[in-house]
Design an enzyme around this catalytic site. Structure first.
Site, PDB file in Angstrom:
ATOM      1  N   ARG A  16       4.187  -0.542  -3.123  1.00 56.72           N
ATOM      2  CA  ARG A  16       3.583   0.774  -2.848  1.00 56.72           C
ATOM      3  C   ARG A  16       4.308   1.877  -3.616  1.00 56.72           C
ATOM      4  NH1 ARG A  16       2.304  -0.479   3.355  1.00 56.72           N
ATOM      5  NH2 ARG A  16       0.240  -1.418   3.066  1.00 56.72           N
ATOM      6  N   ARG A 154      -2.940  -0.433 -12.550  1.00 60.26           N
ATOM      7  CA  ARG A 154      -2.935  -0.049 -11.134  1.00 60.26           C
ATOM      8  C   ARG A 154      -3.845  -0.975 -10.324  1.00 60.26           C
ATOM      9  NH1 ARG A 154      -4.778   0.978  -5.988  1.00 60.26           N
ATOM     10  NH2 ARG A 154      -3.655   2.729  -5.143  1.00 60.26           N
ATOM     11  N   LYS A 165       0.979  -9.862   0.946  1.00 61.86           N
ATOM     12  CA  LYS A 165       0.337  -9.953   2.259  1.00 61.86           C
ATOM     13  C   LYS A 165       0.140 -11.416   2.656  1.00 61.86           C
ATOM     14  CE  LYS A 165      -1.804  -5.406   2.036  1.00 61.86           C
ATOM     15  NZ  LYS A 165      -3.006  -4.609   1.799  1.00 61.86           N
ATOM     16  N   ASN A 191      -5.756  -1.262   4.960  1.00 66.68           N
ATOM     17  CA  ASN A 191      -4.912  -0.409   5.786  1.00 66.68           C
ATOM     18  C   ASN A 191      -5.408   1.025   5.580  1.00 66.68           C
ATOM     19  OD1 ASN A 191      -2.875   1.250   6.802  1.00 66.68           O
ATOM     20  ND2 ASN A 191      -1.302  -0.296   6.426  1.00 66.68           N
ATOM     21  N   GLU A 195      -4.598   4.204   2.852  1.00 67.16           N
ATOM     22  CA  GLU A 195      -5.622   4.744   1.941  1.00 67.16           C
ATOM     23  C   GLU A 195      -5.730   6.266   2.083  1.00 67.16           C
ATOM     24  OE1 GLU A 195      -9.459   2.811   2.002  1.00 67.16           O
ATOM     25  OE2 GLU A 195      -8.551   0.820   2.153  1.00 67.16           O
ATOM     26  N   THR A 242      -9.221  -2.324  -6.365  1.00 67.59           N
ATOM     27  CA  THR A 242      -7.932  -2.944  -6.020  1.00 67.59           C
ATOM     28  C   THR A 242      -8.151  -3.955  -4.887  1.00 67.59           C
ATOM     29  OG1 THR A 242      -6.793  -0.892  -6.596  1.00 67.59           O
ATOM     30  CG2 THR A 242      -5.545  -2.484  -5.284  1.00 67.59           C
ATOM     31  N   GLU A 246      -7.679  -7.961  -4.742  1.00 69.27           N
ATOM     32  CA  GLU A 246      -6.898  -8.616  -3.678  1.00 69.27           C
ATOM     33  C   GLU A 246      -7.682  -9.775  -3.059  1.00 69.27           C
ATOM     34  OE1 GLU A 246      -4.825  -6.149  -0.755  1.00 69.27           O
ATOM     35  OE2 GLU A 246      -4.899  -4.442  -2.118  1.00 69.27           O
TER      36      GLU A 246
HETATM   37  O1  LIG Z   1      -1.106  -0.590   0.017  1.00 66.94           O
HETATM   38  C1  LIG Z   1      -1.834  -1.522   0.321  1.00 66.94           C
HETATM   39  O2  LIG Z   1      -1.664  -2.208   1.344  1.00 66.94           O
HETATM   40  C2  LIG Z   1      -2.967  -1.880  -0.541  1.00 66.94           C
HETATM   41  O3  LIG Z   1      -3.610  -2.879  -0.301  1.00 66.94           O
HETATM   42  C3  LIG Z   1      -3.370  -0.952  -1.640  1.00 66.94           C
HETATM   43  C4  LIG Z   1      -4.527  -0.050  -1.215  1.00 66.94           C
HETATM   44  C5  LIG Z   1      -4.780   0.908  -2.400  1.00 66.94           C
HETATM   45  O4  LIG Z   1      -5.561   0.548  -3.285  1.00 66.94           O
HETATM   46  O5  LIG Z   1      -4.112   1.965  -2.439  1.00 66.94           O
HETATM   47  C6  LIG Z   1      -5.723  -0.894  -0.980  1.00 66.94           C
HETATM   48  C7  LIG Z   1      -6.068  -1.326   0.269  1.00 66.94           C
HETATM   49  C8  LIG Z   1      -5.437  -0.826   1.492  1.00 66.94           C
HETATM   50  O6  LIG Z   1      -6.413  -0.489   2.426  1.00 66.94           O
HETATM   51  C9  LIG Z   1      -4.535   0.308   1.237  1.00 66.94           C
HETATM   52  C10 LIG Z   1      -4.170   0.695  -0.011  1.00 66.94           C
END
Ligand SMILES: O=C(O)C(=O)C[C@]1(C(=O)O)C=C[C@@H](O)C=C1
Length: 256
Positions: A16, A154, A165, A191, A195, A242, A246
């Site tokens: 992050r 990114r 995860k 999450n 976001e 993103t 994932e």
């Molecule tokens: O930080 C995370 O946990 C991510 O999976 C990255 C990210 C993002 O693209 O910023 C994507 C999905 C989550 O809901 C939150 C943030």
């Protein structure tokens, strides 16, 4: 984060922090691009006579840069995925043996084509004034390459997020993967609080970096990039892609 030490790469806090740093790069790259007009001919196949290349001027530039960057071993680094992977040359610099962090196919999931589409069709027309400025066609396309590269890095970082995860929730994720439960995986990696934070921070960054700090209130001064577009780009494209990376990464995670 150090790609020679995999344990630092699959640490969600480290990831992050890197994503937050990348926001700065992306905002500044957009600011650079936004000083030029849209330059539609850069994106039009056949607008220029390019020997032995069937694509737009921007595609050609991307490809040529990737050839040079491959020689300095850019694409050996686990966090870099080329837009034109076919037939890239071997590095001139000695190869680096990165320990594996992603399994079993590090580069199977790529959304670079979608990134090129949304950036050229949705973002450029919204951050740049319309029209063409002949003397800046080259500069504008160099900015495009920087924007695309930073967005790609990114978005494909989603692979590391997903691996991190997976490692912390191995049992739950394994069950979802085996059931090919795409919605379940999407929910598991989402999450919403993070976001929201990303979008709020981005708004602040785009607004702050887009004005001269010495004369922030000067009348008639336009900001260098439309902060709303930057935020919407993250909301509509960067975060969803993103997450797509994932989920797709996870769907392939258990293959032999
Ligand atoms: O930080 C995370 O946990 C991510 O999976 C990255 C990210 C993002 O693209 O910023 C994507 C999905 C989550 O809901 C939150 C943030």
């Amino acid at each position: 984060m150090d790609f020679l030490r995999p344990e630092t790469v699959v640490d969600l806090r480290n990831i992050r922090n890197v994503l937050i740093r990348m926001e700065d790069t992306i905002v500044f790259n957009l600011i650079e691009r936004a000083q030029y007009p849209q330059q539609p001919s850069i994106y039009k196949k056949g607008a220029f006579n390019i020997p032995d290349f069937d694509g737009s001027f921007l595609d050609w530039l991307l490809r040529e840069e990737e050839i040079v960057h491959a020689k300095i071993r850019r694409y050996q680094s686990p966090d870099e995925i080329p837009f034109f992977p076919n037939g890239l040359p071997d590095p001139i610099l000695p190869e680096i043996e990165y320990p594996p962090v992603l399994f079993p196919h590090p580069n199977k999931v790529t959304v670079n084509d979608t990134i090129r589409e949304f950036y050229t069709k949705d973002i450029v027309p919204r951050i740049c004034i319309s029209g063409e400025q002949e003397e800046n066609l080259g500069s504008s396309s160099l900015c495009d390459v920087e924007c695309l590269r930073s967005l790609s890095r990114r978005i494909h970082f989603g692979r590391f997020v997903a691996e991190a995860k997976f490692l912390t929730e191995r049992e739950h994720m394994t069950a979802l993967i085996k059931a090919k439960d795409i919605e379940g995986l999407d929910a598991a990696i989402t999450n919403k609080a993070v976001e929201k934070q990303v979008l709020a921070r981005l708004k602040l960054k785009a607004e702050t970096y887009g004005i001269d700090p010495m004369t922030p209130n000067a009348p008639g001064k336009a900001t260098k990039v439309d902060a709303e577009v930057v935020v919407e780009m993250y909301e509509n494209w960067v975060i969803p892609l993103t997450k797509k990376v994932e989920v797709e990464y996870l769907l392939n995670r258990l293959e032999e």
